[in-house]
Design an enzyme around this catalytic site. Structure first.
Site, PDB file in Angstrom:
ATOM      1  NE  ARG B 138      23.952   9.113 -21.511  1.00  0.00           N
ATOM      2  CZ  ARG B 138      25.097   9.025 -22.187  1.00  0.00           C
ATOM      3  NH1 ARG B 138      25.168   8.276 -23.257  1.00  0.00           N
ATOM      4  NH2 ARG B 138      26.154   9.702 -21.792  1.00  0.00           N
ATOM      5  CE  LYS B 160       4.810   6.490  -9.107  1.00  0.00           C
ATOM      6  NZ  LYS B 160       4.280   6.887  -7.783  1.00  0.00           N
ATOM      7  CD  GLU B 202       0.120  -1.509  -2.433  1.00  0.00           C
ATOM      8  OE1 GLU B 202      -0.710  -0.756  -2.985  1.00  0.00           O
ATOM      9  OE2 GLU B 202       1.180  -1.087  -1.919  1.00  0.00           O
ATOM     10  CE  LYS B 244       0.572   0.988 -10.569  1.00  0.00           C
ATOM     11  NZ  LYS B 244       1.610   0.617  -9.617  1.00  0.00           N
ATOM     12  CD  GLU B 254       3.320  10.014  -8.824  1.00  0.00           C
ATOM     13  OE1 GLU B 254       4.342  10.664  -8.605  1.00  0.00           O
ATOM     14  OE2 GLU B 254       2.903   9.131  -8.089  1.00  0.00           O
ATOM     15  NE  ARG B 259       1.973   5.980 -11.508  1.00  0.00           N
ATOM     16  CZ  ARG B 259       2.757   5.219 -12.261  1.00  0.00           C
ATOM     17  NH1 ARG B 259       2.947   5.529 -13.521  1.00  0.00           N
ATOM     18  NH2 ARG B 259       3.344   4.163 -11.768  1.00  0.00           N
ATOM     19  CG  ASN B 263       1.296   7.753  -4.306  1.00  0.00           C
ATOM     20  OD1 ASN B 263       2.041   6.792  -4.281  1.00  0.00           O
ATOM     21  ND2 ASN B 263       1.359   8.681  -5.240  1.00  0.00           N
ATOM     22  CG  HIS B 266       1.420   4.006  -0.916  1.00  0.00           C
ATOM     23  ND1 HIS B 266       0.158   3.428  -0.873  1.00  0.00           N
ATOM     24  CD2 HIS B 266       2.243   3.077  -1.460  1.00  0.00           C
ATOM     25  CE1 HIS B 266       0.229   2.210  -1.393  1.00  0.00           C
ATOM     26  NE2 HIS B 266       1.483   1.967  -1.754  1.00  0.00           N
ATOM     27  CG  HIS B 270       6.422   5.822   1.151  1.00  0.00           C
ATOM     28  ND1 HIS B 270       6.348   6.531  -0.022  1.00  0.00           N
ATOM     29  CD2 HIS B 270       6.205   4.528   0.816  1.00  0.00           C
ATOM     30  CE1 HIS B 270       6.093   5.699  -1.008  1.00  0.00           C
ATOM     31  NE2 HIS B 270       5.989   4.477  -0.534  1.00  0.00           N
ATOM     32  CG  HIS B 283       5.271  -1.397   0.365  1.00  0.00           C
ATOM     33  ND1 HIS B 283       5.517  -0.083   0.713  1.00  0.00           N
ATOM     34  CD2 HIS B 283       4.380  -1.358  -0.659  1.00  0.00           C
ATOM     35  CE1 HIS B 283       4.820   0.718  -0.084  1.00  0.00           C
ATOM     36  NE2 HIS B 283       4.121  -0.030  -0.917  1.00  0.00           N
TER      37      HIS B 283
END
Lengths: 379, 379
Positions: B138, B160, B202, B244, B254, B259, B263, B266, B270, B283
């Protein structure tokens, strides 16, 4: 009547709401535990008022045609788009494979971040669905709807979620608080006897670790409890939830050492469950044996007298719970316990009783003493 | 010199520390991004001073004999018990199977809650090791040690973590802030050209979404950037990290909509990565194509003039990045995008430019217009 009267059923005989407040976190993470009778029939209108687009019920297949269906109807009546995913009963479902199936199912349902997961069932479904909610899209809202006693008094409250690895229980998981917990006492009416008894082990635990009055009350109400008298059951559930909330609010992530007391009996229990293969013993049955071992260890260390061990064993036996384990190899149990995630650097740590109603974490216990207790506790 | 001078390399030419502060959370979750040259050699003494019992380095096998070894030596020199687990290079490692292998490896190492995970490599290892750290027991402490440009300027910052499902990228994951980020500019010296170029996509993104001065600076320093001039690289990395951090501090999960601007490009990227099979395009290469698609969509919607599209495409092309996709079926991309976790109820939402340095989220865009842009963008 004050709660100190052991004949009292508590001050909330017909439903109550217990708020959880996390002091160190934002307002939005606070939520309530709703306890009542027949309240699954109104779950749809309760949850529809929140900012959700739809719900996905993840239900134990054992309640698919009963409590899960009641929830589904209630959501549909409230005009909420509802999907249902069934999960096989039993500890074996707390696996990576089952989590993967649920992740893929949620993806194929095009679930978005305003979808709420509704976990309907016992501790297995609560832990599994809670973990899947915590990790799908980096976190979906989840409502816990416990339908077994062990889940109502313990596992559905507090935000622990997780799955098992072959080598250890709950080794993969997350702290993920639900948006609410809906506890319907009536759901217990259809619970098989062995499951109900298993839940009583956790109930006894709460008396042992936090509340001597409650422990005495359990001793004097054995028959009513065994016969599932509704007032007795509601008193048990609300008392345990209040006791657990009090602990979890102060130590959400097991950082201060307070929450660890909830693991009384559990280090032994997890080892027994791991060694016997998940699903052979019910979790509460393993906890019953584990608490007996913990008390005997405390006695062996001179922390308590034998009569405390006896009272606990007598109460557990009154609830038809096992108090000795099958003949496991003590060395195997010791090895598993050294790997327990609550252990630090392989040292053995146990939550042990100082008296009825009070426990503390005892560190660096000699392996040989633990082995003696394990050997004496096996049939 | 002030930063508005496009010939300036920034005010921190020789290392810096950028703090992250989460206003709504407890003090303990704040941490710093350390940026410097050769600082992997001192990582052991840096981290040994924290309350940890040992470290497990999870490293991309591509850096096993270089940066991972440097870290391992530094920890051993600092007297920290250190284990190393290698992960195969490439997006394919962001899988449930690879996460399972790591969970089992951590269990077999008897990892406890005072063990720190050290993620050494690019975005794949950072996301994967971060997710495994977030979910083992956890939650374990994790330090991000990005060794690729895309990880240093973007993925290692902000908490993330995640893995992919066959049907969608990053569908399983968690927000899990590291205890620190160690960015060694020298690690980029050995980075293959294609990987370095991928990171520049990026970098261009940060100029497009937040900082027109930085965008102009990139246009006027193309050659120095391509030749990996150390001052230019450090300026790029520190500027992107600052930009950032500013966003992530205000919208960690988000929730406020801020935030989501990160993206930019993105959603398309994706979908392209999913449709082409993970690992075919890097990527950053997919992000490059995605940003071109997003700008063209903004132009088609009348939000920007064609010259902004041209400037962006010219800059990306200068960095040897692709600006058109292979001939995908636009319907397949549309279907994947409707399943994206940022979508709500299947509606298409894109972050689109309003000018260089400013973007906004545009909701409910007509599928046919998106399809036109996709069709025009495929080779």
């Amino acid at each position: 009547m004050p709660r100190s009267n052991p004949n009292d059923f508590g001050d909330v005989p017909q439903g109550c709401s217990i708020p959880l407040n996390f002091a160190r976190s934002s307002h939005e993470r606070n939520y309530s535990i709703q306890i009542g009778r027949g309240i699954l029939r109104t779950i749809g209108s309760e949850i529809a008022s929140r900012n959700i687009s739809r719900v996905v019920i993840i239900a134990d297949e054992a309640v698919a045609l009963s409590h899960s269906l009641t929830c589904e109807k209630s959501f549909l009546d409230a005009g909420v788009e509802t999907s249902v995913i069934r999960v096989p009963s039993g500890e074996q479902s707390k696996s990576i494979q089952q989590a993967e199936q649920l992740w893929i199912a949620l993806a194929s349902l095009n679930v978005d971040r305003r979808t709420a997961i509704i976990a309907v069932g016992g501790g297995v479904v609560g832990d599994l669905a809670g973990f899947v909610a915590a990790t799908f899209s980096r976190g979906l809202t989840v409502w816990q709807v416990p339908t077994t006693l062990v889940a109502q008094v313990d596992s559905a409250v507090g935000g622990k979620t997780g799955i098992n690895l072959p080598c250890g229980k709950n080794l993969v998981g997350a702290f993920w608080q639900p948006s609410g917990v809906i506890v319907d006492i009536h759901a217990l009416d259809t619970l098989p006897s062995r499951e109900y008894g298993s839940g009583l082990a956790e109930v006894v635990k709460y008396g042992m670790i936090l509340d001597p009055t409650f422990f005495s009350w359990l001793e004097s109400h054995c028959n009513k409890i065994r016969l599932r008298d509704p007032d007795a059951v509601e008193h048990i559930v609300s008392t345990c939830c209040r006791l657990k909330v009090h602990v979890v609010e102060q130590d959400e992530r097991e950082e201060t050492g307070l929450r660890v007391i909830l693991n009384y009996g559990h280090t032994f229990a997890h080892a027994i469950e791991t060694a016997s293969g998940y699903g052979v013993l019910l979790h509460g049955e393993a906890v019953s044996i584990g608490m007996v071992m913990a008390a005997r260890l405390a006695e062996r260390l001179g922390m308590i007298d034998a009569d405390i061990c006896s009272r606990q064993e007598f109460l557990l036996t009154s609830f038809d719970l096992p108090v000795t384990s099958a003949a496991f190899d003590p060395d195997i149990l010791l090895d598993i316990m050294a790997r327990d995630k609550k252990s630090v650097a392989g040292r053995l740590r146990f939550v042990l009783p100082e008296c009825i109603g009070k426990v503390r974490l005892v560190d660096s216990i000699d392996h040989n003493i633990v082995k003696e207790v394990l050997t004496a506790s096996s049939r």
